[in-house]
Design a protein around this motif. Structure first.
Motif, PDB file in Angstrom:
ATOM      1  N   PHE A  37      16.037 -30.374  -3.188  1.00  0.00           N
ATOM      2  CA  PHE A  37      15.971 -28.523  -4.242  1.00  0.00           C
ATOM      3  C   PHE A  37      14.658 -28.871  -4.345  1.00  0.00           C
ATOM      4  O   PHE A  37      13.996 -27.517  -4.187  1.00  0.00           O
ATOM      5  N   ARG A  41      12.230 -26.011   1.096  1.00  0.00           N
ATOM      6  CA  ARG A  41      11.646 -24.664   1.419  1.00  0.00           C
ATOM      7  C   ARG A  41      12.201 -23.778   2.048  1.00  0.00           C
ATOM      8  O   ARG A  41      12.654 -23.966   3.038  1.00  0.00           O
ATOM      9  N   SER A  42      11.861 -22.520   1.241  1.00  0.00           N
ATOM     10  CA  SER A  42      12.860 -20.965   2.162  1.00  0.00           C
ATOM     11  C   SER A  42      12.776 -21.132   3.458  1.00  0.00           C
ATOM     12  O   SER A  42      11.700 -21.457   4.244  1.00  0.00           O
ATOM     13  N   LEU A  70      20.616 -23.030  -1.088  1.00  0.00           N
ATOM     14  CA  LEU A  70      20.569 -24.244  -0.441  1.00  0.00           C
ATOM     15  C   LEU A  70      18.606 -24.237  -0.284  1.00  0.00           C
ATOM     16  O   LEU A  70      18.620 -23.218   0.744  1.00  0.00           O
ATOM     17  N   PRO A  71      18.431 -25.908  -0.553  1.00  0.00           N
ATOM     18  CA  PRO A  71      16.989 -25.721   0.159  1.00  0.00           C
ATOM     19  C   PRO A  71      16.743 -25.650   1.912  1.00  0.00           C
ATOM     20  O   PRO A  71      17.901 -26.270   2.214  1.00  0.00           O
ATOM     21  N   GLY A  72      15.960 -25.676   2.399  1.00  0.00           N
ATOM     22  CA  GLY A  72      15.530 -25.984   3.872  1.00  0.00           C
ATOM     23  C   GLY A  72      14.701 -26.975   4.692  1.00  0.00           C
ATOM     24  O   GLY A  72      13.217 -26.882   3.750  1.00  0.00           O
TER      25      GLY A  72
END
Ligand SMILES: Cc1ncc(COP(=O)(O)O)c(C=O)c1O
Ligand SMILES: Cc1ncc(COP(=O)(O)O)c(C=O)c1O
Lengths: 522, 448, 522, 448
Positions: A37, A41-42, A70-72
């Motif tokens: 997390f 990043r988005s 959710l994180p990317g």
């Protein structure tokens, strides 16, 4: 296996580090790693899935309103994250793992390969039976191995781990008693029993009555027989027991139990000591779970998954849970419903959806076919031999509560040899970490003070055992000589020093939260 | 034997050190009569890897792998594409051959991914806290009911007719011991009026959405009704991917969410091992079953993770534990959390959309087949068809044509007369246009 | 990529350790590991193969007389051995690997999965062509991707690595010149060239003539043109060059070379900077190898394997080596013999048995299909962007010999910023190890003093680059401030301190020998 | 794109830091005309993993995997069972994604296994020293000839007619440049009298055993003859497993051994990557091609390993290097050394015996087929049959029956008229009785 020191949270005082600080915080091959997390990043993703057109009309007006949160991460970042995390773990593949009661033996790679054959890994539990005859054959072959090795007529395959098997066994017993029109509410459990035993008995709606242990680490058979009565449904015994000893009066106890109209449930977690040499069926046992993930080496990294099939005596067999595997002219079939029951079957219910831990079944059967009956016997003998070798090599410097031995597959020590040294069982075990070893099981079984339960399994070479013994001997002698440096605040060389379990339990932080949100626990 | 490192020389040296005449001497405590020889076992001897590989490969070849045919089964287990990185990573020795992280100093890898897993599950379900996994969705549901009974000190559990029958039977098996379990009638394609049944003896109502027929359920009114009566709402999710597109139970008032996590990161495996997800409200924390990982610091002041609140667990509380669970679904959690990390917000929502789009398109086409009708007005990636004939016969017929057409409702609920003609059909991102074409034309032919 | 510091063996003085000694010698998760020959014992084996009856009659009297001398280990021991060894390695999966000229980018796992499909991994190079049409299709698809990306008409697939590709290219040129009835003996190679270039030229029977570099790191085009003559067979240029710069006058040089009747060989090791943006064919290149293990990410753990297909201009295409892949009515076919040559083909010979590195081909095509032309272009842009970001972020504290940039996919620094600090390029690089990074390429290219060549590739996130930059900046500032602790005798936190390469070279010990035998080298 | 971690925001921030207007500004040095756009490439765009997996799986399915049919091809590549542990271990990230061990402090894993590999190769071949691998057996043979030319300062290399034709062509291609290469006539099933051809211009004789037809060659007389004339004997081995049963070249006087190591640890892979083994006498050390790993100590006095004697190599010696090789066969060495470590003395000799026994039994049965004769009196796991018709036609015919019958000699030597009817057949421990039965009866039918 459970470690009671977890129940006695430790709160180490902060220690100052004499290490050369690095700019990055990483140290050579040892990398610190943030939470996904904190890394993600988005907008980023590690998979490429086309963005499809789609209408909301079929979602019943319940389309998700907000994002999940959710994180990317890209694939390279994800791989690096988990590779780095993995490097903070100890493992059988990296060293001796003498965790008593857990049978941390070698996990053959062939088992992994077989479990991934599309014909096993990519079949659905509810696809037409005509298309899964191979899978059903495998289950039936495994059932044959299990019943033959245990000398029992039947086996229930669906339990998902040992504790689940215990529940399955007790519910079978409950059903058998009910079928006799009786009600029996009490279950006798030795004080040395693993925690799952009393927990399961309670879950199955029974009251637990503790049976004391004798001074030599056995169940007090006389006390047990004295406790028998019309309200006793069963006894739950572990054999070999959690002190690593075989119960010499087991048949006598079985007879007494049966005479009292009760059943004999055996916790089979320690089957690895006797597989191929002793058949539980010959000991008067009515039900016993087998931890496939222990005795038959199915890997259970991080704590699972397992599988806990339960072998049953003729008296209990009819009450085994659904589904039932049967064979007829058209091949194998899973009976999933009472309407189709074979004569005499009175299943008590269902343990879970579908029909058990197939992935574990494939691995366990692969293990059995590879070893063969001779190899399984040899494995048990080597496990017992190795434990006795450790006991014999250490009993003069450490303290073996039950004397000279022989033991079965585990060597048990208590902390009396540490008396007055200021070194505790915990310190002693943690010092092993600095030496490159996973500690033994500590503070279990409860019948021994400061217990240290060592289970080397059959997977270690003599050279490996000798190195381990040398380290333990030296540590024991140092401790007795009052040389505490190695023990105070150990471990020093692991990815982390001792962790503050008290704080963790006092203010539980059980999930990551975005910085702006306060930690729920605070 | 290739897995056993001791040589015979080693063995005799070790026996000598022990002072035992032979290995039998070590089995002294075993009643002589109970010691059996090789002949007692009608089983084969050691086999080489090549031979075992052949035997099992032949067995495996007798099954039709889902990937080898147009495939439409769901009903609690779903076929999704799992990126190659997942299987590679879970086979890292340090993950595969470690055990429960009892020694946090040398188990931070496991502890951290479990902490991340707990967070992901909480986020997906819209709940405050989640545990480090239970066996599977069905046992998680049973644990949820027991927990609700403990929390409310009430005995009755009401199970929706839309709950997967295997789940319902699993719940009954354990919950009947501690209380009573009521199942509402099965109403394929419709939501039964479960709220009406809630009374002040009710500990919980258990509702699955999407339900076993694929129907998406609105949990909000049920939650209100339950809470009004002091009961808890347990939401069950068997296809976790649906939460990429559907409102999470937490946002609809659920008190406990019990879900099957297989759909993310884990293969079909003929039914197991799967991974049970369990999430609830922070205030119910101390009644939760299963392991929990918490954040803390080490003696050097570094952040770290440990197993915590173990005082709920069997190894401390014994007969008073919240559950008897010990071994859980470790490696399956790992596969789950890695796959979800790869997906991320973007990938997960695209995956969910792709699934729904696939299923919608297929449902449209199949319901145009003469005599076939769609009975689930809303659904995610699974829907139910009413066929003019018994679904089982149709499925068997299509199987001979190499098409695995789905799960006949009768397989799950043989007693429901009006389920006989119902076929439960699932489509995912792995379903191709060719798969759909083959299914549509074969079905048309089979029902005509 | 080769490191010239290997050529200048270093012999560090012994340093005393301030570490807490352990009894075992292991330290937490860091295990020491002996040689298999020291672990194994006779009679043990990690495989179970039945002992078969067999007669000697068909062995021509040449049956082996003595044992081989191999140690015996069980499977668990073997697995532990290699797992422990692996944990002593740095890897892309564990961290940034900025080894200039080696393009250590992410290796996608899908590629590994595809290469293991039985249809690719378990097919024999000489089985009937009717049974390998899929494999031949794959090769043909890969050829199409390579020729399209490079804008060249043909490609020779058999070379097994870059250097092998160089040889293939030069032999093609040699054949083309011979076909013209000429003999040309000289090859022009810039002094900045990678060692394989001159080595290959010599191997191919040419003499090497060095072309100097300009002060700004480019090939001196004027000097090159001046050297051209009737005896020049070809020039061997790397573009982007080994200083990480694109040769601005490349077309001009190509024209001059062609005018002189020579050919233009391009070392394509740095293709990752321009793939999808620039087609070498448009630059007048006649032959160029592509390191599939660099640009197209086929893993080459421990130094290989690689694959070095060579794209060829129309002028050189006819001379490509056997085998030749052709397609006709019956599908694809490998022409392995001169008798069946298509019109015009005059292969110079054969580079190796069979038809090249199929396992790498599968991985490279998987990479290409996954990225697509757009993804490959983006990857090149990101690689160049990341290198420039590093250059821009460090040029004020480190010294960039060729100034402001921009550079291509590599940022080159020299050691002038370390002048007078007593810290050498080697010290600086070794200190990176303690920080958790693999050092950059050192002492290459030779045209720069104390070169440090940094190639981040496109696989790093900005956060990762920023951390790396922060560490390098801090180190540079410390060095300049005369704070040498971090550098003297670094690394300190790796599995080993600096190793004595001088001793290794003086008395080579290249194999284990049983204790009783003397080491051959002594 | 899933493999690229930079976001567009990252990209613009980075450009800003660099002070570049856009990405094109960084390509300033590239001639404008040479910068092309997306349209210049008639190629597809990014594809998801699922899609790529499907595409390649379909291609793979168009091939007949050796394991999917009775299979008898050898002639330089051999199908053996590789234990599952091998593939698991070589995929360890720290092995798979590391590179040449230039930084020994963080590459001891690679360096130690290469040191162990060198030792194993030396032991197998019966030589004093071995290097850390070359590309494959054929290029290793070419390097051996070049090395012999350097050592003897002589130009002529004599290649036995029994040398695999691809190897011979590979040698000719490079060795012709530096000298002359003579090939002796092909004498299927017999050893040509190569000793007679050795003169004082001869740098080396190159003899393969077992030869391309499977015949086991006695190298001793050839070594004597060569040494008498001051020439070197280069022994070539294409099936490394044969050394588990046959006298090693080192024991028969070979000066250099060039071998293909694929047979241990590595799959068929349609021809590559394989692993070239190269061993020789200590005194020739400084003329060896390829990398060498040596033992040494670190500054703390601990034993460690480093790349050594690099002064032979291209990156130091440039045009004067002993070879131009850089990247070699690292991962294939690893597979080789792990498999051999698993086998050990016992397993390796059993493996070799199993192969010979299999091949012997098959040869006996096939040579009883009417019109078929065995022309190789001695062999290891591969032999040559003389058929009554052209071998190619027979092989094609059997292929249609699902049997991969071996390699027609004509495929390797189309110009050898009397090779037309020769079929080279290999059998290994992976060959089953059913495979042999199928082959024997199909051949009988095909030749009748
Ligand atoms: C003696 C004993 N009984 C029961 C169990 C429970 O088995 P499981 O963890 O598979 O549920 C264990 C496992 O730790 C055990 O050691
Ligand atoms: C610029 C350059 N040219 C050629 C080579 C040789 O390529 P390979 O190692 O694949 O033989 C390399 C690899 O290190 C290189 O960096």
């Amino acid at each position: 296996m459970t470690m009671n020191n977890q129940g006695r949270p430790t709160a180490p005082g902060t220690v100052e580090s004499n290490e050369l600080p690095t700019i990055s915080g990483d140290r050579g091959l040892d990398h610190e790693e943030a939470l996904i997390f904190e890394i993600g990043r988005s907008g980023m993703t590690g998979v490429d899935i086309p963005q499809v057109q789609m209408s909301d009309t079929k979602l019943g007006g319940l389309r998700r309103k907000g994002p999940v949160g959710l994180p990317g991460l890209s694939e390279p970042e994800v791989i690096r994250h988990y590779v780095r995390l993995s490097r903070m773990n100890y493992a059988i593949d990296a060293g001796l793992y003498p965790l008593g009661s857990c049978t941390m033996k070698h996990n053959p790679r062939l088992n992994e390969k077989m479990a991934r054959l599309p014909g096993f890994g990519d079949v659905h539990p509810l696809q037409p039976e005509a298309t899964v005859q191979g899978a059903l054959t495998l289950i039936s072959d495994l059932m044959r191995w299990l019943t033959t090795l245990t000398g029992m007529p039947a086996v229930a395959m669906s339990p998902k781990a040992g504790a689940h098997g215990e529940l399955c066994g007790l519910l079978t017993i409950r059903a058998a008693i009910a079928a006799r029109g009786e009600t029996r509410t009490r279950i006798l459990v030795p004080e040395s029993a693993h925690g799952t035993n009393p927990a399961t008995a309670a879950l199955a709606g029974f009251t637990v009555d503790e049976v004391p242990a004798t001074r030599d680490g056995h169940v007090d058979a006389d006390a047990l027989e004295a406790k028998l009565g019309p309200d006793v449904a069963a006894i739950m015994l572990t054999n070999p027991n959690t002190c690593g000893l075989f119960e010499p009066r087991i048949k006598e106890m079985a007879d007494a139990v049966h005479k009292a109209g009760a059943y004999f449930y055996c916790d089979g977690a320690n089957f690895n000591a006797i597989a191929g040499r002793v058949r539980p069926g010959d000991l008067g046992i009515d039900a016993m779970h087998i931890n496939l993930h222990k005795t038959f080496s199915t890997p259970h990294g991080g704590g699972g998954p397992g599988a806990g099939p339960v072998v049953l005596s003729a008296a209990l067999a009819p009450f085994a849970p659904l589904p039932l595997l049967v064979q007829d002219a058209n091949g194998f079939r899973m009976i999933e419903d009472r309407a189709e029951l074979p004569a005499g079957a009175q299943p008590f219910g269902r343990m879970c959806a579908f029909h058990g831990q197939m992935g574990m079944f494939v691995r366990a059967l692969t293990y059995m076919l590879s070893h063969g009956a001779d190899g399984i016997r040899q494995a048990s003998e080597d496990a017992v031999l190795s434990a006795n070798y450790i006991l014999a090599s250490l009993k003069d410097v450490m303290s073996a509560p039950f004397g000279e031995g022989p033991c079965m597959h585990e060597a048990l020590f208590d902390d009396s040899f540490l008396e007055g040294t200021g070194v505790t069982t915990l310190d002693f075990a943690k010092a092993l970490i600095d030496e490159g070893y996973h500690p033994m099981t500590m503070y279990f079984p409860l019948v021994v003070h400061g217990a240290m339960l060592i289970e080397p399994t059959e997977s270690e070479s003599k050279e490996s055992l000798d190195r381990f013994i040398h380290v333990l001997r030296t540590m024991a002698l140092e401790a007795k000589a009052g040389e505490r440096t190695r023990f105070d605040g150990a471990p020093r060389l692991a990815p982390r020093r001792r962790l503050d379990e008290t704080a963790a339990a006092r203010k539980p932080v059980l999930r990551w939260k975005p910085k702006d949100l306060p930690q729920a626990a605070e | 034997m290739r897995y056993l490192p001791l040589t015979n020389t080693d063995r005799s040296e070790m026996l000598a050190k022990i002072g035992a005449r032979d290995i039998d001497a070590l089995f002294r405590d075993v009643p002589k009569a109970a010691i059996v020889g090789r002949s007692a076992f009608d089983l084969t001897d050691t086999k080489g890897e090549l031979e075992v590989d052949r035997l099992l490969s032949r067995m495996a070849a007798k099954n039709v792998a889902a990937g080898a045919a147009p495939f439409f089964c769901g009903a609690g287990a779903y076929r999704h594409h799992v990126p190659a990185a997942v299987d590679h990573l879970i086979q890292r020795s340090e993950f595969l051959t470690s055990y429960t992280p009892y020694q946090p100093e040398i188990a931070q890898g496991t502890l951290q991914y479990l902490f991340e897993f707990q967070t992901q599950v909480a986020l997906l379900t819209g709940m405050e806290v989640a545990n480090a996994s239970l066996y599977d969705g069905s046992t998680a549901t049973a644990e949820a009911v027991l927990m609700a009974q403990r929390l409310t000190k009430r005995s009755k559990a009401i199970l929706s007719g839309g709950l997967h029958p295997h789940y319902a039977e699993t719940v009954e098996t354990v919950a009947n011991l501690s209380g009573e379990v009521v199942r509402t009638p099965v109403t394929p394609g419709n939501a039964e009026d479960i709220a009406a049944l809630i009374d002040d003896k009710t500990a919980c109502v258990v509702v699955q959405s999407p339900d076993v027929f694929g129907l998406i359920r609105d949990l909000r009114p049920i939650a209100e009704a339950a809470h009004a009566k002091g009961a808890l709402l347990i939401a069950v999710v068997t296809e976790i991917v649906s939460l990429g597109l559907i409102e999470p139970p937490g946002a609809m008032g659920a008190d406990i969410v019990a879900a099957e996590g297989q759909g993310i990161g884990n293969g079909l495996n003929f039914g197991g091992p799967y991974v049970g997800l369990f999430a609830t409200r922070e205030k119910f924390l101390r009644q939760m079953p299963g392991r929990l990982v918490g954040e803390t610091q080490d003696a050097g002041g570094k952040r770290g993770y440990v197993l915590t609140l173990s005082t709920r667990e069997q190894h401390i509380r014994r007969e008073k534990a919240t559950s008897n669970i010990c071994t859980n679904s470790g490696l399956c959690c790992l596969a789950f959390t890695i796959h979800l990390s790869l997906l991320g917000e973007e990938g997960f929502s695209r995956l969910a959309r792709a699934n729904h789009a696939r299923a919608s398109a297929l449902a449209d086409r199949l319901s145009k087949v003469k005599g076939v009708s769609l009975i689930t007005p809303s659904f995610f990636n699974e829907f139910t068809l009413k066929l003019p004939k018994a679904a089982k016969g149709i499925v068997d017929r299509l199987t001979t044509k190499g098409i695995i057409a789905g799960v006949p409702a009768s397989r799950l609920m043989p007693h429901e007369a009006d389920a006989a003609n119902l076929l439960i059909v699932a489509a995912t991102e792995t379903t191709t246009d060719e798969d759909c074409d083959a299914f549509v034309s074969a079905l048309a032919e089979a029902v005509s």
